[in-house]
Design an enzyme around this catalytic site. Structure first.
Site, mmCIF file in Angstrom:
data_model
loop_
_atom_site.group_PDB
_atom_site.id
_atom_site.type_symbol
_atom_site.label_atom_id
_atom_site.label_comp_id
_atom_site.label_asym_id
_atom_site.label_seq_id
_atom_site.Cartn_x
_atom_site.Cartn_y
_atom_site.Cartn_z
ATOM 1 C CB CYS A 86 -11.664 3.881 24.503
ATOM 2 S SG CYS A 86 -13.078 2.773 24.632
ATOM 3 C CG HIS A 335 -11.442 1.653 19.249
ATOM 4 N ND1 HIS A 335 -10.434 2.264 19.981
ATOM 5 C CD2 HIS A 335 -12.560 1.707 20.055
ATOM 6 C CE1 HIS A 335 -10.904 2.649 21.144
ATOM 7 N NE2 HIS A 335 -12.192 2.324 21.220
#
Length: 391
Positions: A86, A335
């Site tokens: 991420c 996200h």
């Protein structure tokens, strides 16, 4: 050392886009970055690119960086794909800034993309799981929600943090995201809504977890000469820090913070020669509500265990002492793994130019905090408004 400046930044909408490809989403982000620059720029002046992506679903795992840069017309430049879960585009941005600071390139593109919504939930969970510890955590059935639930439980036991504190993160970030036209979940929720949502991994419920998302983001970084030429409102990269950490939660000495975040923050503050008390607003990595609370503490915004108190006292609200996640954060904005890090920087850039959807009053310093997995990597970048609109 050459100073580095952000002269343009843009992102695609974040959400579910079955009619879009990773190339088309990145093209949208790149074109918006170009449009944000004060002066029209010849894209042929871009010398290098760093593109972050996990490659969820396995699409174009090899050479995905050149695939997007060639698509947007950056023919023949040096392009590097960056994968750090991420934190992929947080590291892509770090590499771009390093190239400018070192004098290896005068104008560099950093960005990221991810397509995550075109597969089954089980398949998506598998791809998310590869960013966790695969031998002992993922293959034993542990999910990311499960890992962060362990962190939440430990934080509650150690410091008295409550489910209501977790829910306050969701309420704040949804309120901020409701004014962001690029947000995936652009709606408000009440504290009662956030408290009553279905459990995902106790004590985390649905409103404590970010969504899976399609999207892209792009940032242009230049040296001082080009920044002066192209922009009256360029944003200086004041400091940067990064750290790796143990990939598996079971390997760490603490469950109540992310050591990689704390180390990255310390390095960024040292690089900028400022302290956390000088930060006017921040975009932090709130993949789960507990992650935002721990970020307050890891980044030095409060003492250990006081993260929940910041929420109760509304200090991280847009009108508070230190607004956090005015974009809506990962929780509301979304996200898309590879796009998140530079997506945060888009918000910081707009805030420091005075153009944000939820604008902070007269900010000077902004911070972007990007975490990979459950803390296996982290970046922290600090940004400064050019005083008086001049470099």
């Amino acid at each position: 050392m050459t100073e580095a400046y952000v002269i343009g930044a843009g992102q695609s909408p974040f959400g579910s886009f079955p009619d879009k490809s990773y190339r088309s989403l990145f093209e949208t982000a790149f074109n918006r970055a170009l449009d944000s620059i004060d002066t029209r720029i010849d894209r042929n002046r871009i010398e290098e690119a760093f593109i972050g992506t996990l490659g969820v679903g396995g699409r174009q795992l090899g050479l995905s960086g050149p695939a997007v840069t060639e698509h947007i017309g950056l023919h023949g430049i040096s392009t590097t794909r960056v994968e750090n879960a991420c934190a992929a585009s947080g590291y892509a941005f770090r590499n771009a800034v390093a190239a400018v600071r070192a004098g290896l390139a005068d104008l560099v593109l950093a960005g990221g993309y991810e397509i995550m919504t075109d597969m089954s939930s089980d398949h998506t969970k598998w791809w998310l799981g590869v960013s966790g510890e695969t031998e002992w955590e993922r293959l034993s059935g542990t999910t990311f929600a499960g890992v962060y639930a362990q962190m939440a439980s430990a934080h509650m036991a150690a410091y008295g943090t409550t489910v209501e504190d977790l829910s306050r993160v969701a309420v704040k970030n949804h309120r901020n995201g409701a004014s962001n036209p690029n947000a995936q979940l652009g709606f408000e929720c009440t504290l009662e809504d956030a408290m009553a949502a279905p459990t995902v991994a106790d004590p985390l419920n649905l409103y404590h977890c970010c969504p899976t998302t399609d999207g892209a983001s792009a940032v242009l970084i230049a040296n001082e000469e080009i920044a002066r030429e192209m922009s009256e409102t360029a944003v200086r990269v004041a400091g940067m820090g990064a750290s790796s950490g143990r990939v598996g939660l079971f390997q760490r000495d603490t469950f109540t913070g992310i050591p990689a975040s704390a180390r990255a923050a310390e390095r960024a503050y040292n690089d900028a020669d400022i302290g956390p008390e000088e930060i006017d607003f921040a975009e932090v990595h709130d993949c789960f509500a507990i992650a935002e609370i721990m970020a307050y503490e890891d980044l030095g915004f409060c003492e250990r265990g006081d993260g929940g108190q910041l929420l109760r006292e509304k200090e991280t609200e847009p009108g508070g002492r230190l607004p956090v996640n005015t974009s809506g954060g990962l929780k509301s904005k979304g996200h898309p793994i590879g796009a998140t890090g530079t997506g945060q920087i888009v918000e910081v850039f707009e805030q420091l130019q005075g153009d944000a959807h939820t604008q902070v009053e007269d900010p000077r310093y902004g911070l972007a905090h990007n975490v990979g997995g459950s803390g296996g990597s982290a970046t922290v970048h600090l940004f400064e408004r050019t005083v008086g609109g001049t470099i």
